[in-house]
Design an enzyme around this catalytic site. Structure first.
Site, PDB file in Angstrom:
ATOM      1  N   GLU A   1       0.818  -1.214   0.000  1.00  0.00           N
ATOM      2  CA  GLU A   1       0.000   0.000   0.000  1.00  0.00           C
ATOM      3  C   GLU A   1       0.852   1.264   0.000  1.00  0.00           C
ATOM      4  O   GLU A   1       0.558   2.223  -0.712  1.00  0.00           O
ATOM      5  CB  GLU A   1      -0.956  -0.003   1.198  1.00  0.00           C
ATOM      6  CG  GLU A   1      -1.903  -1.193   1.267  1.00  0.00           C
ATOM      7  CD  GLU A   1      -2.654  -1.456  -0.031  1.00  0.00           C
ATOM      8  OE1 GLU A   1      -2.828  -0.530  -0.855  1.00  0.00           O
ATOM      9  OE2 GLU A   1      -3.053  -2.606  -0.262  1.00  0.00           O
TER      10      GLU A   1
ATOM     11  N   HIS B   1      -4.899  -6.265 -11.275  1.00  0.00           N
ATOM     12  CA  HIS B   1      -4.285  -7.209 -10.341  1.00  0.00           C
ATOM     13  C   HIS B   1      -3.837  -8.494 -11.030  1.00  0.00           C
ATOM     14  O   HIS B   1      -3.090  -9.280 -10.454  1.00  0.00           O
ATOM     15  CB  HIS B   1      -5.248  -7.543  -9.201  1.00  0.00           C
ATOM     16  CG  HIS B   1      -5.559  -6.355  -8.338  1.00  0.00           C
ATOM     17  ND1 HIS B   1      -6.552  -5.456  -8.657  1.00  0.00           N
ATOM     18  CD2 HIS B   1      -4.988  -5.918  -7.196  1.00  0.00           C
ATOM     19  CE1 HIS B   1      -6.580  -4.511  -7.730  1.00  0.00           C
ATOM     20  NE2 HIS B   1      -5.651  -4.767  -6.841  1.00  0.00           N
TER      21      HIS B   1
END
Length: 545
Positions: free
Chosen positions: A360, A447
């Site tokens: 993140e 992803h």
């Protein structure tokens, strides 16, 4: 008035494997190479560790000369440069990153990087678009309310609830693809179907009303909340207790959302500065995981790449834990400059592990450097960058409870059989990710299209074929059946970081990423080096030539 003093203590970190679900799913580079010895070249091309004041001074210098720079680049009289970032190499080379405006309007996809030698001579320029920025008129035919309504409709079609514009549409020049176009950018808020906050950016042609592009501003990733043993935490004494505020890392703090879905959260406090019990039933445990992961990631970027914080300015972000209810995800949000972590199914398995934090925070680094658009091939590169540095931090931390590997989410048991979420040696083993590039891979969820770059990074680091690393067996194939010799993970990390921070732009696709990493390898090791040839071979191994 409370006394403030930082104290380091040992804390127990959470440990529980979680079952969760994965999210379903052209730049121009030129460069030159000298003939310095490889060792000297690598040292000279490495970024200097700048203090906050040194960086600020370089930014001021760039701002003072940006009009002259625009003129030297041959930009039109209606265009202006906006300084975004600056990187200085040990040999004096400067890499200054700019955004662009046209008649005062933001040019999306107009970013560029100017590479200057110590003498001030421009060596090369990396542009997100080759197109000349010009539009016939700045008067839109499409009303902003119409663009806004269309954007909200798109969000609702993706099952976003409470969809509504976060603000009035802004007028922009869209230059990321095709001919530069006057457009409206609408940002739609609400909640995505998995509980993630929505920040859908929709770009609409201001003349025809056609949708030109859309991307999600909230950058998400899934990870694992695992037992990481006892770790040192940066905390601050406040009054008679302590808070999770790390003064040595830009005052990074970790807060408790207590299942809310907005706000900064409340500070965690503890009287004896011993946090968590290693189990998910203690609300502090998730906070310890997140705080430790943020510290390890900060240290990695600073000690390996010379970067002080996400923006490079020495200022810490913050982490929010216990987001929502039964939220099985984690995400980075530019608007709050923070990482946010859910507690998983049944609010019993917080997604707050080391590689999650690194993943993140790396989204934040990408946002503040290349700014890779979170859609198409650039979106896959964005996600892969977070996977690459997430795993790099795992190796760097050298935690005996979680040894470094090229598996992503290896302790989640997402499939119920002990297999990882993603694999870097052969991404397709997860059933969805792509091993190699093909025309159309950018249409796949980011992803999964990220698999191409993940596979490249593994091949560059370790090479093809069978091997065992830290007790994990790998078997990496190549698209053309060739044998690739790895150059080592340490060098591969440095090449990817330099490419990201000095040669990639918002529109970089896989072929432009190849050029960016080759330029980075040339800078660091030389155009005739084994490292340069290794980059070329690894991209060929994933069908990017």
């Amino acid at each position: 008035m409370p006394m403030h003093a930082r104290k380091r203590r040992t804390a127990v970190v959470a440990g529980a494997a979680v079952a969760t679900a994965a999210l379903i799913a052209t730049g121009m580079t030129t460069g030159s190479a000298g003939a310095a010895p490889v060792k000297d070249r690598a040292a000279g091309a490495t970024a200097v560790k700048l203090s906050a004041s040194q960086r600020a001074e370089l930014l001021r210098d760039a701002n003072a000369t940006k009009a002259d720079t625009a003129k030297a680049l041959g930009l039109g009289g209606k265009e202006k440069l906006v300084v975004k970032d600056v990187v200085k190499d040990a040999d004096g080379t400067m890499h200054t990153r700019y955004n662009r405006t046209y008649e005062g309007l933001p040019v999306l996809g107009g970013d560029l990087v100017v590479h200057q030698a110590r003498s001030g001579k421009v060596k090369s320029v990396t542009k997100a678009t080759k197109a000349t920025i010009a539009v016939a008129s700045l008067t839109p035919k499409l009303a902003p309310a119409t663009a806004s309504a269309s954007a909200v409709k798109l969000a609702k079609a993706d099952d976003t609830t409470q969809a509504k514009p976060n603000r009035s549409p802004r007028k922009v020049i869209w230059a990321s693809a095709g001919k530069p176009t006057l457009a409206w950018e609408t940002v739609v808020g609400g909640v995505q179907k998995d509980g993630t906050p929505n920040e859908l950016h929709v770009i609409t042609d201001a003349t025809t009303g056609k949708k030109l592009f859309e991307y999600q501003g909230i950058e998400t990733g899934v990870g694992n909340s695992e037992y990481s043993g006892k770790v040192d935490l940066g905390t601050t004494q406040e009054g008679s207790g302590y808070t999770l505020t790390d003064t040595e890392r830009g005052n990074h703090k970790t807060t408790n959302l207590a299942h809310a879905e907005d706000g900064e959260g409340s500070p965690f406090t503890d009287e004896d500065d011993t946090w968590g019990n290693g189990q998910g039933d203690d609300e502090q445990t998730a906070a310890v995981d997140a705080h430790y992961g943020a510290a390890a990631t900060w240290d990695y970027y600073k000690n390996v790449h010379g970067r002080s914080g996400i923006k490079g300015d020495g200022v810490g972000a913050y982490s929010r834990v216990h987001y929502g209810n039964d939220y099985v995800n984690a995400f980075w949000d530019d608007s709050c400059f923070c990482m946010t972590y859910g507690d998983g199914e049944g609010n019993s398995h917080p997604l707050t592990a080391l590689d999650v934090a690194a993943h993140e925070m790396s989204h934040g680094v990408t946002s503040n450097t290349a700014g890779l658009e979170y859609s198409g091939e650039s979106g896959g590169l964005n996600e892969a960058t977070s996977d690459i540095f997430g795993n790099s931090v795992e190796f760097y931390a050298d935690n005996s409870e979680d040894v470094g590997d090229y598996l992503i989410g290896e302790k989640i048991d997402i499939n119920g059989d002990g297999t990882p979420l993603r694999y870097m040696d052969k991404p397709s083993k997860d059933g969805a990710s792509k091993d190699d590039w093909y025309d159309g891979v950018g249409d796949v969820d980011v992803h999964y299209s990220s698999g191409v770059a993940n596979h490249f990074f593994y091949l560059l680091s370790e090479g093809s074929g069978q091997k065992e690393i830290n007790g994990v067996e790998y078997d990496s194939p190549t698209a053309d059946g060739s044998t690739v010799e790895g150059i080592g993970r340490d060098k591969a990390e440095k090449i990817w970081y330099k490419a990201l921070t000095t040669y990639m732009t918002s529109t970089t696709d896989y072929h432009a990423a190849r050029e960016a990493t080759l330029s980075a390898a040339s800078d660091l090791y030389g155009a005739d080096s084994a490292e340069y040839k290794g980059v070329d071979a690894a991209w060929a191994g994933v069908n990017v030539k």
